[in-house]
Write a protein that holds these residues in place. Structure first.
Motif, PDB file in Angstrom:
ATOM      1  N   TYR A  57       0.842  -1.193   0.000  1.00 55.30           N
ATOM      2  CA  TYR A  57       0.000   0.000   0.000  1.00 55.30           C
ATOM      3  C   TYR A  57       0.877   1.242   0.000  1.00 55.30           C
ATOM      4  N   LYS A  78      -5.146   4.487  -3.030  1.00 58.67           N
ATOM      5  CA  LYS A  78      -6.492   5.036  -2.857  1.00 58.67           C
ATOM      6  C   LYS A  78      -6.430   6.553  -2.943  1.00 58.67           C
ATOM      7  N   THR A  79      -7.347   7.136  -3.711  1.00 62.68           N
ATOM      8  CA  THR A  79      -7.422   8.590  -3.772  1.00 62.68           C
ATOM      9  C   THR A  79      -8.031   9.121  -2.476  1.00 62.68           C
ATOM     10  N   GLU A  81     -11.581   8.240  -2.166  1.00 60.45           N
ATOM     11  CA  GLU A  81     -11.808   6.832  -1.849  1.00 60.45           C
ATOM     12  C   GLU A  81     -11.461   6.503  -0.405  1.00 60.45           C
ATOM     13  N   LEU A  82     -10.461   7.194   0.139  1.00 54.64           N
ATOM     14  CA  LEU A  82     -10.011   6.938   1.510  1.00 54.64           C
ATOM     15  C   LEU A  82      -9.431   8.214   2.107  1.00 54.64           C
ATOM     16  N   PHE A 135     -10.214   0.129   5.958  1.00 57.34           N
ATOM     17  CA  PHE A 135      -9.366  -0.172   4.803  1.00 57.34           C
ATOM     18  C   PHE A 135      -8.324  -1.244   5.147  1.00 57.34           C
ATOM     19  N   GLU A 165      -8.303  -4.807   3.277  1.00 63.51           N
ATOM     20  CA  GLU A 165      -7.251  -4.994   2.270  1.00 63.51           C
ATOM     21  C   GLU A 165      -6.061  -5.801   2.772  1.00 63.51           C
TER      22      GLU A 165
END
Length: 309
Positions: free
Chosen positions: A8, A35-36, A39-40, A51, A55
């Motif tokens: 990540y 993740k933008t 998005e997060l 998350f 993930e």
């Protein structure tokens, strides 16, 4: 890291994060998560924990941060300390709670004292007063670095930190109100050229010395540390070479092809007079930068022109 390890990269669209993603892909890593902000939101603890639970990343590069130049730091210090602390606290604690194999936290050379001995060794941290104009950001980054150290010391988490010098390259911030010196100068000289302006004004005296590292070199150094370093102490990443702001401006002026004058506004702040990192620790581990300053500026200006609009 295995080539299929789940990695990540927090802040994958930013200057550093995007370079880390490029470097990982070039090295054959295939399972990279990004993740933008939409998005997060890393400032939202519940979202971050959800998350990590879903993930289950194995390795984390924490390159997300609220960043800016002298003007932005000086104008909004509360934003810089609070938002960066939120991001760091949420991600570092989640890495611990969800048993991430390894975390690399990215700091900034502004963590060192304003009047620090030069070149700056890692051990000089907290040996003097910080530069006032970016104190909020610096304190946040020091806290993140110490969190990594203390989680490692108390829980044996494999959390490491690196401190980059001034960075530049693709995906930099070229907003004149919030950018750092390199992208600001590139944009100023470019716009002065296309608008036939007689001079470009630069803040300060032009005398401060700065070190600059091309961001793709920075990314390569980060991946190198992730694979080769497990120490508690943070590691400087830089070139070990410095240039005055005046000299930097002259180089950018030549690269852009601007024919006007350079005027220095001495009523504006210079910031820290000198900031050169000692990179002997990283070089001793077997890594060294590759892109020299002029070639890096040429590449960066080309990227800027292609993405100017």
């Amino acid at each position: 890291m295995d080539k299929n390890s789940k990695i990540y990269v927090a802040g994958h669209r930013g200057l550093v994060g995007s370079a880390i993603v490029r470097n990982l892909k070039q090295k054959g890593f295939t399972n990279i998560i990004g993740k933008t902000h939409l998005e997060l939101d890393l400032k939202n603890q519940a979202s971050v924990r959800k998350f990590f639970e879903e993930e289950e990343p194995e390795y984390v590069f924490l390159a997300a941060a609220h960043v800016g130049g002298i003007s932005a730091n000086n104008t909004c210090p509360a934003d810089f300390i609070y938002e960066n602390m939120e991001i760091q606290n949420n991600v570092i604690k989640a890495c611990h709670d969800f048993k991430v194999k390894k975390l690399l936290f990215l700091g900034s050379s502004c963590i060192y004292p304003k009047m620090c001995l030069q070149p700056i060794k890692e051990e000089y941290l907290l040996s003097g007063y910080l530069e006032e104009t970016n104190e909020g950001y610096a304190i946040a980054k020091i806290a993140g670095l110490k969190m990594c150290q203390f989680f490692k010391r108390q829980f044996d988490d494999n959390f490491i930190s690196c401190m980059p010098t001034n960075l530049y390259g693709p995906n930099d911030n070229f907003n004149l109100k919030t950018s750092h010196v390199m992208p600001a100068l590139i944009r100023k000289f470019h716009e002065a050229k296309i608008n036939n302006e007689p001079f470009v004004e630069i803040w300060g005296t032009g005398k401060p010395l700065r070190e600059f590292l091309y961001v793709d070199d920075m990314a390569d150094g980060c991946v190198f540390l992730m694979e080769n370093y497990d120490g508690e102490e943070h590691v400087n990443i830089g070139t070990g070479k410095e240039v005055t702001i005046r000299c930097l401006a002259e180089i950018i002026k030549d690269v852009v092809g601007y024919d006007g004058e350079i005027k220095f506004n001495i009523d504006k702040p210079d910031g820290t007079p000198r900031k050169l990192l000692d990179v002997s620790k990283l070089e001793g581990l077997g890594w060294k930068y590759k892109v020299n300053l002029e070639n890096g500026i040429i590449s960066n200006y080309q990227w800027f022109k292609e993405n100017y609009k």
